[in-house]
Scaffold this motif. Structure first.
Motif, PDB file in Angstrom:
ATOM      1  N   GLN A   1       3.597  19.899  73.406  1.00 43.59           N
ATOM      2  CA  GLN A   1       4.428  19.892  72.697  1.00 43.59           C
ATOM      3  C   GLN A   1       3.230  18.181  72.377  1.00 43.59           C
ATOM      4  N   ASN A   2       2.793  17.896  73.616  1.00 41.76           N
ATOM      5  CA  ASN A   2       2.161  17.405  73.449  1.00 41.76           C
ATOM      6  C   ASN A   2       0.361  17.778  72.764  1.00 41.76           C
ATOM      7  N   MET A   3       0.238  18.990  72.936  1.00 37.52           N
ATOM      8  CA  MET A   3      -1.423  19.303  72.477  1.00 37.52           C
ATOM      9  C   MET A   3      -0.873  20.070  71.522  1.00 37.52           C
ATOM     10  N   HIS A   4       0.342  19.626  70.263  1.00 38.54           N
ATOM     11  CA  HIS A   4       0.051  20.235  68.716  1.00 38.54           C
ATOM     12  C   HIS A   4       0.209  18.639  68.315  1.00 38.54           C
ATOM     13  N   GLU A   5       1.012  17.571  68.994  1.00 38.54           N
ATOM     14  CA  GLU A   5       0.533  16.047  68.655  1.00 38.54           C
ATOM     15  C   GLU A   5      -0.788  15.827  68.268  1.00 38.54           C
TER      16      GLU A   5
ATOM     17  N   ALA B   1      -9.346  32.663  54.275  1.00 35.05           N
ATOM     18  CA  ALA B   1      -7.743  31.530  55.450  1.00 35.05           C
ATOM     19  C   ALA B   1      -7.889  32.000  56.576  1.00 35.05           C
ATOM     20  N   TYR B   2      -7.816  31.285  57.395  1.00 37.24           N
ATOM     21  CA  TYR B   2      -8.520  31.733  59.259  1.00 37.24           C
ATOM     22  C   TYR B   2      -6.924  30.713  59.757  1.00 37.24           C
ATOM     23  N   PRO B   3      -5.873  31.228  60.194  1.00 37.60           N
ATOM     24  CA  PRO B   3      -5.432  30.551  61.134  1.00 37.60           C
ATOM     25  C   PRO B   3      -5.307  30.342  62.486  1.00 37.60           C
ATOM     26  N   VAL B   4      -5.188  28.830  62.557  1.00 39.02           N
ATOM     27  CA  VAL B   4      -5.485  29.623  64.149  1.00 39.02           C
ATOM     28  C   VAL B   4      -3.831  27.985  64.999  1.00 39.02           C
ATOM     29  N   GLU B   5      -3.195  28.527  65.832  1.00 38.05           N
ATOM     30  CA  GLU B   5      -2.094  28.133  66.595  1.00 38.05           C
ATOM     31  C   GLU B   5      -2.571  28.237  67.963  1.00 38.05           C
ATOM     32  N   TYR B   6      -1.877  26.298  68.538  1.00 37.97           N
ATOM     33  CA  TYR B   6      -2.800  26.105  69.528  1.00 37.97           C
ATOM     34  C   TYR B   6      -1.342  26.061  70.146  1.00 37.97           C
ATOM     35  N   LYS B   7      -1.738  26.478  71.449  1.00 40.40           N
ATOM     36  CA  LYS B   7      -0.235  26.796  72.621  1.00 40.40           C
ATOM     37  C   LYS B   7      -1.405  26.293  74.061  1.00 40.40           C
ATOM     38  N   SER B   8      -0.530  25.704  75.140  1.00 46.60           N
ATOM     39  CA  SER B   8      -0.968  25.417  76.357  1.00 46.60           C
ATOM     40  C   SER B   8      -0.888  26.279  77.330  1.00 46.60           C
ATOM     41  N   GLY B   9      -1.874  26.353  78.131  1.00 46.39           N
ATOM     42  CA  GLY B   9      -2.040  26.956  79.426  1.00 46.39           C
ATOM     43  C   GLY B   9      -3.155  28.082  79.226  1.00 46.39           C
TER      44      GLY B   9
ATOM     45  N   TYR C   1      -5.711  28.972  73.610  1.00 47.68           N
ATOM     46  CA  TYR C   1      -5.247  27.704  74.610  1.00 47.68           C
ATOM     47  C   TYR C   1      -5.941  26.835  74.944  1.00 47.68           C
ATOM     48  N   GLY C   2      -5.589  25.607  75.450  1.00 48.42           N
ATOM     49  CA  GLY C   2      -5.631  23.948  75.570  1.00 48.42           C
ATOM     50  C   GLY C   2      -6.706  24.108  77.352  1.00 48.42           C
ATOM     51  N   LYS C   3      -5.744  24.588  77.781  1.00 43.20           N
ATOM     52  CA  LYS C   3      -5.769  25.056  79.377  1.00 43.20           C
ATOM     53  C   LYS C   3      -7.416  25.423  79.970  1.00 43.20           C
TER      54      LYS C   3
END
Length: 234
Positions: free
Chosen positions: A42-46, A112-120, A154-156
């Protein structure tokens, strides 16, 4: 085709593929609870959504773009959609296969090139990959284009997992959307089934899979005992 009244959140796909009961607890019963993993996510998405749009020479980045698909019956918000300007050779090919779009205010064709952010840490996880593919299908319907690739960041580890939206992933995504509508249209939460992955679920204390499963086993046992007694009386 689905109507707007039937739309379900794209984010539920990852819950469904982790556990159908979890998807129902979130959507039907309105239950949610953060653990360390969901809080980090959630923190990453914000942070990602702090800026809505930026433009560079050959890259335009849109954050928080609203998405929808009448075919899949889902709606949601993309973390990031990158639009990459194509060179002349790519533009000629793209104009044939409808794999690019044109903006009114800038020259050239863009993909177009979608990017999804996830932790870990970087890893393959089918729920995340299906979620991103669903976003790609939404973009295709909305923009009249063909989205062939995307990434999960992946944020980690600060690394991207690049994905190709091939026929296998698209079929898995279509099936997941169909299953999601099927599970939630019943308005009944599936029964609990304890598995090792339950320990990582933020809804563990609400779901109580061990307790619920045991209670069901006791009920089944009592039903068998009563049935046996009735047969003896006959």
């Amino acid at each position: 085709m689905f109507t707007e009244e039937e739309f379900l959140p794209i984010s539920l796909l990852q819950h469904l593929l982790f556990c159908p009961r979890r998807a129902a607890l979130v959507h039907i019963e309105g239950i949610w609870s953060d653990n360390i993993f969901t809080a980090l996510g959630q923190n990453m998405h914000e942070r990602v959504h702090t800026t809505e749009f930026e433009s560079r020479k050959d890259l335009r980045v849109t954050r928080g773009l609203l998405l929808r698909s009448l075919t899949l019956g889902v709606t949601g918000k993309a973390d990031i959609v990158e639009f990459h300007r194509l060179d002349e050779l790519e533009s000629n090919a793209a104009s044939v296969d409808l794999g690019a779009i044109k903006f009114r205010d800038v020259r050239g064709l863009w993909r177009a090139y979608p990017v999804e952010y996830k932790s870990g840490h970087l890893r393959h996880e089918v729920g995340y990959e299906v979620q991103l593919c669903a976003q790609a299908i939404c973009l295709e319907e909305m923009l009249g284009t063909h989205v062939t690739e995307g990434s999960i960041f992946y944020g980690k580890t600060g690394r991207r997992l690049d994905l190709v939206f091939d026929s296998q992933l698209r079929l898995a995504t279509e099936k997941a959307c169909f299953d999601l509508h099927s599970v939630l249209s019943s308005e009944k939460t599936p029964l609990a089934k304890y598995e090792p992955k339950c320990a990582k679920c933020s809804l563990l204390d609400f779901c109580l899979p061990k307790v619920v499963s045991q209670a069901r086993s006791v009920k089944s046992y009592m039903d068998r005992v009563v049935s046996s007694d009735e047969k003896e009386l006959l």
